[in-house]
Design an enzyme around this catalytic site. Sequence first.
Site, PDB file in Angstrom:
ATOM      1  N   HIS A 193      16.547 -11.127 -26.601  1.00 18.86           N
ATOM      2  CA  HIS A 193      16.381 -11.733 -25.279  1.00 18.86           C
ATOM      3  C   HIS A 193      16.955 -10.878 -24.142  1.00 18.86           C
ATOM      4  O   HIS A 193      17.320 -11.404 -23.087  1.00 18.86           O
ATOM      5  CB  HIS A 193      17.002 -13.135 -25.241  1.00 18.86           C
ATOM      6  CG  HIS A 193      16.381 -14.039 -24.219  1.00 18.86           C
ATOM      7  ND1 HIS A 193      16.722 -14.006 -22.879  1.00 18.86           N
ATOM      8  CD2 HIS A 193      15.437 -14.999 -24.319  1.00 18.86           C
ATOM      9  CE1 HIS A 193      16.023 -14.917 -22.214  1.00 18.86           C
ATOM     10  NE2 HIS A 193      15.229 -15.524 -23.075  1.00 18.86           N
ATOM     11  N   HIS A 239      11.536 -25.285 -24.757  1.00 14.84           N
ATOM     12  CA  HIS A 239      12.492 -24.520 -25.552  1.00 14.84           C
ATOM     13  C   HIS A 239      12.969 -25.362 -26.733  1.00 14.84           C
ATOM     14  O   HIS A 239      13.092 -26.580 -26.623  1.00 14.84           O
ATOM     15  CB  HIS A 239      13.712 -24.126 -24.717  1.00 14.84           C
ATOM     16  CG  HIS A 239      13.397 -23.237 -23.556  1.00 14.84           C
ATOM     17  ND1 HIS A 239      12.841 -23.724 -22.384  1.00 14.84           N
ATOM     18  CD2 HIS A 239      13.556 -21.900 -23.371  1.00 14.84           C
ATOM     19  CE1 HIS A 239      12.668 -22.709 -21.528  1.00 14.84           C
ATOM     20  NE2 HIS A 239      13.101 -21.602 -22.110  1.00 14.84           N
ATOM     21  N   ASP A 299       9.945 -21.441 -26.715  1.00 12.45           N
ATOM     22  CA  ASP A 299      10.722 -20.208 -26.670  1.00 12.45           C
ATOM     23  C   ASP A 299      12.018 -20.347 -27.461  1.00 12.45           C
ATOM     24  O   ASP A 299      12.574 -21.447 -27.587  1.00 12.45           O
ATOM     25  CB  ASP A 299      11.082 -19.854 -25.227  1.00 12.45           C
ATOM     26  CG  ASP A 299       9.981 -19.069 -24.534  1.00 12.45           C
ATOM     27  OD1 ASP A 299       8.870 -18.983 -25.082  1.00 12.45           O
ATOM     28  OD2 ASP A 299      10.235 -18.559 -23.423  1.00 12.45           O
ATOM     29  N   ASP A 300      12.521 -19.217 -27.939  1.00  9.03           N
ATOM     30  CA  ASP A 300      13.837 -19.096 -28.570  1.00  9.03           C
ATOM     31  C   ASP A 300      13.868 -19.607 -30.003  1.00  9.03           C
ATOM     32  O   ASP A 300      14.948 -19.886 -30.529  1.00  9.03           O
ATOM     33  CB  ASP A 300      14.926 -19.809 -27.755  1.00  9.03           C
ATOM     34  CG  ASP A 300      14.989 -19.327 -26.326  1.00  9.03           C
ATOM     35  OD1 ASP A 300      14.734 -18.134 -26.100  1.00  9.03           O
ATOM     36  OD2 ASP A 300      15.293 -20.132 -25.426  1.00  9.03           O
TER      37      ASP A 300
END
Length: 277
Positions: free
Chosen positions: A131, A221, A76-77
């Site tokens: 987000h 992440h 993620d991210d």
Amino acid sequence: MRNAARAAHRTRAPTALVTAAALASALSGCGGGDVAPRDGATQQVPSASGTVAGAARSPGGSVDCRRTRCVALTFDDSPSVRTPRILDILRRYRVHATFFTLGKNHVLRDPGTVRRMAAEGHEVETLTWSHRILTGISPADARKEITRGREAVAKVIGRRPLLLRPPQGRTNATVTAICRQLGMAQVLWSATASDYETTDSALITRRILARTGPGGIILLHDRVDPTNRGYNGTVAAIAGILASLEARGYTFVTVTRLLAPAGPRPGEVYRDGPLGP
């Protein structure tokens, strides 16, 4: 269809769409709690396919996850300054992953890394534009968050993402309806290390190994958050996670390959593959 013997060994029956009530009862990744709700749907329909920057839409080779102990590794991210190091490790282990990207200050800032993800056979999907928690904003704003994140990826690699990871795993009937209209499935996870709250790579590794089963979706992440001391142990943990799970007989695939030969259904919520726990 799987035979009666295999069906008898399943620990749970597949359920339909994750309900808003079930999701509201648990926090999730990207700064939330540990594990997303475990009742995501595993329904399948034929998937779309195509090519992206020379890479297949459904990376992961010809692995049949109905007959192989598959697991999907997701991040993620993305992208961040750490992503190239992660890509180097994945290339060394010949592993394909699924990256859920953020448009604002990520995809737009580092399109070269996004192109590299696609060129090396990874799945490039969206975590929205910035987000924002989709269940806490208006339907119009939620739709904009999803579509802006999706279009940011499309501008870089020439393909619109078909998979959405709702920020913090939070979704509801409204978000589901939007995704169905956009032709996108929602992907949660079955194993996470809560790597946003620790720099201990050994602890991250232990948590993932303890929580991963066949058909599972792993959440890690790769972002850099200067206000949070977390994420710094994630890169150091990846090689150990890959080596340990491969030694246990697992094959790493993308989320789309995990759901093959059928594919993700628009609006549906997934936390594991068809043979998951």
